[in-house]
Design a protein around this motif. Sequence first.
Motif, short mmCIF file in Angstrom:
data_model
loop_
_atom_site.label_atom_id
_atom_site.label_comp_id
_atom_site.label_asym_id
_atom_site.label_seq_id
_atom_site.Cartn_x
_atom_site.Cartn_y
_atom_site.Cartn_z
N THR A 29 -31.18 -1.78 17.78
CA THR A 29 -29.97 -1.04 18.14
C THR A 29 -28.87 -1.99 18.56
O THR A 29 -27.71 -1.83 18.15
CB THR A 29 -30.28 -0.05 19.27
OG1 THR A 29 -31.29 0.85 18.82
CG2 THR A 29 -29.05 0.74 19.67
N ARG A 33 -25.45 -2.74 16.45
CA ARG A 33 -24.37 -2.14 17.26
C ARG A 33 -24.40 -0.62 17.18
O ARG A 33 -23.38 0.04 17.26
CB ARG A 33 -23.01 -2.70 16.87
CG ARG A 33 -22.91 -4.20 17.06
CD ARG A 33 -21.53 -4.75 16.85
NE ARG A 33 -20.49 -4.10 17.60
CZ ARG A 33 -20.11 -4.42 18.84
NH1 ARG A 33 -20.74 -5.39 19.46
NH2 ARG A 33 -19.13 -3.78 19.44
N GLY A 34 -25.58 -0.06 17.01
CA GLY A 34 -25.77 1.38 17.07
C GLY A 34 -25.53 2.13 15.78
O GLY A 34 -25.55 3.36 15.78
N ASP A 49 -18.92 0.52 14.35
CA ASP A 49 -19.45 0.38 15.69
C ASP A 49 -19.69 1.76 16.28
O ASP A 49 -18.77 2.57 16.39
CB ASP A 49 -18.47 -0.41 16.56
CG ASP A 49 -19.04 -0.76 17.91
OD1 ASP A 49 -20.21 -0.42 18.17
OD2 ASP A 49 -18.31 -1.38 18.71
N ALA A 50 -20.92 2.05 16.66
CA ALA A 50 -21.25 3.38 17.18
C ALA A 50 -20.60 3.64 18.53
O ALA A 50 -20.44 4.78 18.93
CB ALA A 50 -22.75 3.55 17.29
N ARG A 51 -20.21 2.59 19.25
CA ARG A 51 -19.57 2.79 20.55
C ARG A 51 -18.18 3.39 20.39
O ARG A 51 -17.68 4.04 21.29
CB ARG A 51 -19.47 1.48 21.29
CG ARG A 51 -20.82 0.89 21.61
CD ARG A 51 -20.67 -0.30 22.46
NE ARG A 51 -20.56 0.20 23.82
CZ ARG A 51 -20.78 -0.52 24.89
NH1 ARG A 51 -21.12 -1.77 24.76
NH2 ARG A 51 -20.69 0.00 26.08
N TYR A 67 -24.84 5.40 21.82
CA TYR A 67 -25.26 4.00 21.96
C TYR A 67 -25.61 3.70 23.41
O TYR A 67 -26.68 3.18 23.71
CB TYR A 67 -24.15 3.09 21.46
CG TYR A 67 -24.45 1.62 21.53
CD1 TYR A 67 -25.22 1.00 20.55
CD2 TYR A 67 -23.98 0.83 22.57
CE1 TYR A 67 -25.50 -0.35 20.60
CE2 TYR A 67 -24.25 -0.51 22.63
CZ TYR A 67 -25.01 -1.10 21.65
OH TYR A 67 -25.28 -2.44 21.71
#
Length: 113
Positions: A29, A33-34, A49-51, A67
């Motif tokens: 993960t 980066r998610g 980027d999952a964030r 995330y």
Amino acid sequence: HWALLSVSLLNCLLSTACSVGLALAVALTVHSRGTHLVRGCNSSALPLDARAAIATNDCPFNTTRIYDTALALWIPSLLLAATEAVLSGRSCLVALVFQGIGPCARSHGKEQV
């Protein structure tokens, strides 16, 4: 004594497997980066980027905090599973000493233990 040995050995193996699985999940993960967490969402609006992901109608869940939430749950679980594996290993060692096997068994008899 044999029941203690078998149950503690089984629990040690299962806890170690859980620790390895959680460590692998955290590592994958963080490395991706998610993006693996939102892979089921077929939306071109989702960033790499999952964030920074936003909730869209194409995704069945809110992707804004997935995330951080996953890591916040997995890291303490990893620490607890590793602690459980260590304690189960120590219980296994005690069970071996009760059977007269192990590092302390030579200096102590079964009656003294």
